[in-house]
Design a protein around this motif. Structure first.
Motif, PDB file in Angstrom:
ATOM      1  N   ASN A   1      -8.892  -1.114 -14.814  1.00 18.79           N
ATOM      2  CA  ASN A   1      -9.885  -0.088 -14.510  1.00 18.79           C
ATOM      3  C   ASN A   1      -9.377   0.989 -13.564  1.00 18.79           C
ATOM      4  O   ASN A   1     -10.082   1.948 -13.302  1.00 18.79           O
ATOM      5  N   LEU A   2      -8.183   0.853 -13.042  1.00 24.00           N
ATOM      6  CA  LEU A   2      -7.715   1.777 -12.015  1.00 24.00           C
ATOM      7  C   LEU A   2      -7.287   3.104 -12.634  1.00 24.00           C
ATOM      8  O   LEU A   2      -6.565   3.121 -13.629  1.00 24.00           O
ATOM      9  N   PRO A   3      -7.719   4.211 -12.014  1.00 26.87           N
ATOM     10  CA  PRO A   3      -7.224   5.501 -12.507  1.00 26.87           C
ATOM     11  C   PRO A   3      -5.733   5.618 -12.210  1.00 26.87           C
ATOM     12  O   PRO A   3      -5.192   4.873 -11.389  1.00 26.87           O
ATOM     13  N   LYS A   4      -5.069   6.546 -12.855  1.00 29.65           N
ATOM     14  CA  LYS A   4      -3.624   6.684 -12.740  1.00 29.65           C
ATOM     15  C   LYS A   4      -3.181   6.851 -11.284  1.00 29.65           C
ATOM     16  O   LYS A   4      -2.160   6.314 -10.875  1.00 29.65           O
ATOM     17  N   LEU A   5      -3.936   7.560 -10.465  1.00 27.33           N
ATOM     18  CA  LEU A   5      -3.575   7.801  -9.071  1.00 27.33           C
ATOM     19  C   LEU A   5      -3.453   6.506  -8.298  1.00 27.33           C
ATOM     20  O   LEU A   5      -2.646   6.383  -7.388  1.00 27.33           O
ATOM     21  N   TYR A   6      -4.221   5.491  -8.647  1.00 26.83           N
ATOM     22  CA  TYR A   6      -4.232   4.226  -7.907  1.00 26.83           C
ATOM     23  C   TYR A   6      -3.606   3.086  -8.676  1.00 26.83           C
ATOM     24  O   TYR A   6      -3.910   1.940  -8.466  1.00 26.83           O
ATOM     25  N   ARG A   7      -2.715   3.374  -9.611  1.00 30.77           N
ATOM     26  CA  ARG A   7      -2.107   2.311 -10.396  1.00 30.77           C
ATOM     27  C   ARG A   7      -1.266   1.400  -9.517  1.00 30.77           C
ATOM     28  O   ARG A   7      -0.724   1.814  -8.525  1.00 30.77           O
ATOM     29  N   TRP A   8      -1.150   0.170  -9.918  1.00 28.06           N
ATOM     30  CA  TRP A   8      -0.403  -0.843  -9.150  1.00 28.06           C
ATOM     31  C   TRP A   8       0.942  -0.919  -9.732  1.00 28.06           C
ATOM     32  O   TRP A   8       1.890  -1.327  -9.556  1.00 28.06           O
TER      33      TRP A   8
ATOM     34  N   ASP B   1       0.835  -1.208   0.000  1.00 26.30           N
ATOM     35  CA  ASP B   1       0.000   0.000   0.000  1.00 26.30           C
ATOM     36  C   ASP B   1       0.868   1.257   0.000  1.00 26.30           C
ATOM     37  O   ASP B   1       0.596   2.216  -0.721  1.00 26.30           O
ATOM     38  N   ILE B   2       1.906   1.250   0.819  1.00 28.71           N
ATOM     39  CA  ILE B   2       2.777   2.426   0.950  1.00 28.71           C
ATOM     40  C   ILE B   2       3.580   2.663  -0.330  1.00 28.71           C
ATOM     41  O   ILE B   2       3.669   3.792  -0.818  1.00 28.71           O
ATOM     42  N   LEU B   3       4.135   1.604  -0.893  1.00 28.00           N
ATOM     43  CA  LEU B   3       4.944   1.757  -2.110  1.00 28.00           C
ATOM     44  C   LEU B   3       4.120   2.222  -3.305  1.00 28.00           C
ATOM     45  O   LEU B   3       4.644   2.867  -4.216  1.00 28.00           O
ATOM     46  N   ASN B   4       2.842   1.884  -3.305  1.00 29.49           N
ATOM     47  CA  ASN B   4       1.982   2.251  -4.431  1.00 29.49           C
ATOM     48  C   ASN B   4       1.144   3.490  -4.181  1.00 29.49           C
ATOM     49  O   ASN B   4       0.293   3.828  -4.984  1.00 29.49           O
ATOM     50  N   ASN B   5       1.378   4.175  -3.065  1.00 26.12           N
ATOM     51  CA  ASN B   5       0.653   5.396  -2.738  1.00 26.12           C
ATOM     52  C   ASN B   5       1.511   6.586  -3.180  1.00 26.12           C
ATOM     53  O   ASN B   5       2.557   6.859  -2.595  1.00 26.12           O
ATOM     54  N   ASP B   6       1.062   7.282  -4.209  1.00 25.51           N
ATOM     55  CA  ASP B   6       1.832   8.401  -4.757  1.00 25.51           C
ATOM     56  C   ASP B   6       1.936   9.572  -3.787  1.00 25.51           C
ATOM     57  O   ASP B   6       2.797  10.435  -3.962  1.00 25.51           O
ATOM     58  N   THR B   7       1.077   9.641  -2.783  1.00 28.13           N
ATOM     59  CA  THR B   7       1.129  10.760  -1.833  1.00 28.13           C
ATOM     60  C   THR B   7       2.191  10.546  -0.753  1.00 28.13           C
ATOM     61  O   THR B   7       2.554  11.493  -0.067  1.00 28.13           O
ATOM     62  N   ILE B   8       2.684   9.317  -0.607  1.00 31.89           N
ATOM     63  CA  ILE B   8       3.730   9.039   0.376  1.00 31.89           C
ATOM     64  C   ILE B   8       5.064   9.001  -0.357  1.00 31.89           C
ATOM     65  O   ILE B   8       5.287   8.153  -1.221  1.00 31.89           O
TER      66      ILE B   8
END
Length: 157
Positions: free
Chosen positions: A150-157, A65-72
């Motif tokens: 289906n994931l928007p760019k902000l939530y990409r894996w 979750d942390i590695l894929n969270n662009d805000t962290i």
């Protein structure tokens, strides 16, 4: 607070779990394990159909979750610190009665409120052997493969 991991055990196949001596010993081993870099085992529910494992809760979520969270934003020192925590946790597990993790991945590494990484979802081999593995529905990779397109760019894996 605690984290509850539902086990994928078929209640039709296992309407009642037999608490063998081996399984009870695994519970005792898990209860006695204590280290700063592994999640603390709180207990398990062995009543059908609510088979689950209860462990310490880590509010920052998984390493995945942390590695894929662009805000962290993690600088090199924070990444090193997380990696160092992982090594310490695995070293402890390998030198304990557990001996190995068996399914280490970023979703099985969780981070507490102080940004300390802890290894989770280890041990209890006899209980995990009862799980239905034909369709790994509870795994992160299963959901990733289902929803990646289906994931928007902000939530990409």
């Amino acid at each position: 607070m605690v984290a509850i991991k539902k086990l994928n055990i078929d209640p039709k196949k296992y309407p009642k779990l037999e608490l063998s001596r081996k399984l009870l010993m695994q519970f005792k081993i898990m209860k006695d394990l204590q280290h700063d870099h592994i999640t603390r085992f709180a207990g398990a529910c062995v009543d059908s159909p609510n088979y689950c494992i209860v462990t310490e809760y880590c509010p920052k979520g998984s390493l995945d979750d942390i590695l894929n969270n662009d805000t962290i934003k993690l600088d090199k020192m924070m990444k090193y610190s997380l990696l160092h925590d992982l090594v310490k946790g695995m070293y402890f597990l390998h030198n304990s009665e557990i001996r190995s993790h068996g399914k280490l991945k970023t979703s099985n590494c969780v981070v507490d409120s102080r940004f300390v990484l802890k290894v989770t979802d280890f041990g209890l081999a006899e209980l995990h052997a009862m799980e239905d593995t034909t369709e790994d529905v509870d795994t992160h990779s299963f959901y990733r493969s289902m929803f990646d397109f289906n994931l928007p760019k902000l939530y990409r894996w």
